[in-house]
Write a protein that holds these residues in place. Structure first.
Motif, short mmCIF file in Angstrom:
data_model
loop_
_atom_site.label_atom_id
_atom_site.label_comp_id
_atom_site.label_asym_id
_atom_site.label_seq_id
_atom_site.Cartn_x
_atom_site.Cartn_y
_atom_site.Cartn_z
N LEU A 165 11.49 2.92 -2.30
CA LEU A 165 11.28 1.62 -1.64
C LEU A 165 12.61 0.98 -1.27
O LEU A 165 12.75 0.40 -0.19
N ARG A 166 13.60 1.08 -2.15
CA ARG A 166 14.92 0.53 -1.83
C ARG A 166 15.56 1.29 -0.67
O ARG A 166 16.19 0.70 0.19
N LEU A 167 15.34 2.62 -0.62
CA LEU A 167 15.83 3.42 0.49
C LEU A 167 15.25 2.92 1.82
O LEU A 167 15.93 2.93 2.84
N LEU A 168 14.01 2.46 1.78
CA LEU A 168 13.35 1.95 2.99
C LEU A 168 13.81 0.54 3.36
O LEU A 168 13.50 0.06 4.43
N MET A 219 0.82 -1.19 0.00
CA MET A 219 0.00 0.00 0.00
C MET A 219 0.87 1.26 0.00
O MET A 219 0.52 2.25 -0.62
N PHE A 220 2.03 1.22 0.67
CA PHE A 220 2.89 2.40 0.68
C PHE A 220 3.31 2.76 -0.74
O PHE A 220 3.33 3.94 -1.11
N ALA A 221 3.66 1.77 -1.53
CA ALA A 221 4.09 2.02 -2.91
C ALA A 221 2.96 2.66 -3.71
O ALA A 221 3.18 3.60 -4.49
N VAL A 222 1.74 2.18 -3.52
CA VAL A 222 0.59 2.75 -4.23
C VAL A 222 0.39 4.20 -3.81
O VAL A 222 0.22 5.09 -4.65
N ALA A 268 6.23 -4.88 10.23
CA ALA A 268 5.99 -6.08 9.43
C ALA A 268 7.29 -6.69 8.90
O ALA A 268 7.25 -7.75 8.28
N GLY A 269 8.41 -6.00 9.10
CA GLY A 269 9.69 -6.50 8.60
C GLY A 269 9.94 -6.20 7.14
O GLY A 269 10.92 -6.68 6.57
N ARG A 270 9.09 -5.41 6.51
CA ARG A 270 9.26 -5.07 5.09
C ARG A 270 10.24 -3.92 4.90
O ARG A 270 10.95 -3.87 3.92
N PHE A 271 10.25 -2.97 5.84
CA PHE A 271 11.16 -1.84 5.78
C PHE A 271 12.22 -2.03 6.85
O PHE A 271 11.89 -2.28 8.02
N SER A 279 14.01 -5.02 -1.07
CA SER A 279 14.97 -5.53 -2.04
C SER A 279 14.73 -4.92 -3.41
O SER A 279 13.61 -4.51 -3.74
N ALA A 280 15.79 -4.85 -4.22
CA ALA A 280 15.68 -4.24 -5.54
C ALA A 280 14.63 -4.93 -6.41
O ALA A 280 13.85 -4.28 -7.10
N ILE A 281 14.59 -6.25 -6.35
CA ILE A 281 13.63 -7.00 -7.17
C ILE A 281 12.20 -6.69 -6.72
O ILE A 281 11.32 -6.42 -7.55
N GLU A 282 11.97 -6.71 -5.42
CA GLU A 282 10.62 -6.44 -4.90
C GLU A 282 10.23 -4.98 -5.13
O GLU A 282 9.08 -4.69 -5.49
N ALA A 283 11.16 -4.06 -4.95
CA ALA A 283 10.87 -2.64 -5.18
C ALA A 283 10.46 -2.41 -6.63
O ALA A 283 9.48 -1.70 -6.91
N ARG A 284 11.17 -3.01 -7.56
CA ARG A 284 10.83 -2.87 -8.99
C ARG A 284 9.45 -3.44 -9.27
O ARG A 284 8.64 -2.84 -9.97
N ARG A 285 9.16 -4.61 -8.70
CA ARG A 285 7.85 -5.23 -8.91
C ARG A 285 6.74 -4.33 -8.39
O ARG A 285 5.74 -4.09 -9.07
N LEU A 286 6.91 -3.80 -7.18
CA LEU A 286 5.87 -2.96 -6.58
C LEU A 286 5.71 -1.63 -7.31
O LEU A 286 4.60 -1.13 -7.48
N ALA A 287 6.83 -1.06 -7.74
CA ALA A 287 6.79 0.25 -8.37
C ALA A 287 6.20 0.23 -9.78
O ALA A 287 5.77 1.26 -10.28
#
Length: 132
Positions: A97-100, A1-4, A51-54, A103-111
């Motif tokens: 997202l990567r700053l937070l 939700m943060f990415a959105v 949640a351990g995501r950031f 991971s690069a792969i997950e940040a790209r997927r979410l963004a």
């Protein structure tokens, strides 16, 4: 939700330029406002930490960095409208997202996921973050 929420906030430059102009003109002072995007974003960063995501140690410092990136995109849109459309916001979102600590792969997927319809932007910005 943060990415959105971040993507929709950055897209305000194209979808709601008058709101974007107000936000850009307010600088980082909006982060300290008792209502609005600042407190919601801080709540969401803390929820991501819980949640351990950031993985950032300090939610307020991280939010200041993310907000600086958002303001940069909004101001660039004001100065050079042709350079910033609603799709351009995906790259800065990826970086934030990567700053937070995502991971690069997950940040790209979410963004780069499809954005919600423009009519739902206010609901996404007011809803609590979900990290499931």
């Amino acid at each position: 939700m943060f990415a959105v929420s971040l993507r929709l906030s950055a897209a305000l430059a194209s979808t709601h330029p008058e709101i974007a102009a107000f936000a850009a003109g307010s600088d980082l002072g909006l982060l300290g406002a008792p209502c609005g995007l600042g407190p919601r974003a801080l709540r969401d960063v803390r929820a991501g930490q819980d949640a351990g995501r950031f993985t950032v140690a300090d939610a307020e410092v991280a939010l200041s960095a993310v907000a600086g990136g958002l303001l940069g995109v909004l101001r660039l849109r004001e100065r050079q409208p042709a350079r910033v459309d609603t799709n351009v916001v995906d790259e800065p979102t990826d970086g934030c997202l990567r700053l937070l600590g995502v991971s690069a792969i997950e940040a790209r997927r979410l963004a780069h996921r499809p954005r919600p319809a423009e009519t739902t932007w206010s609901m996404a910005l007011s809803a609590p973050a979900s990290f499931s």
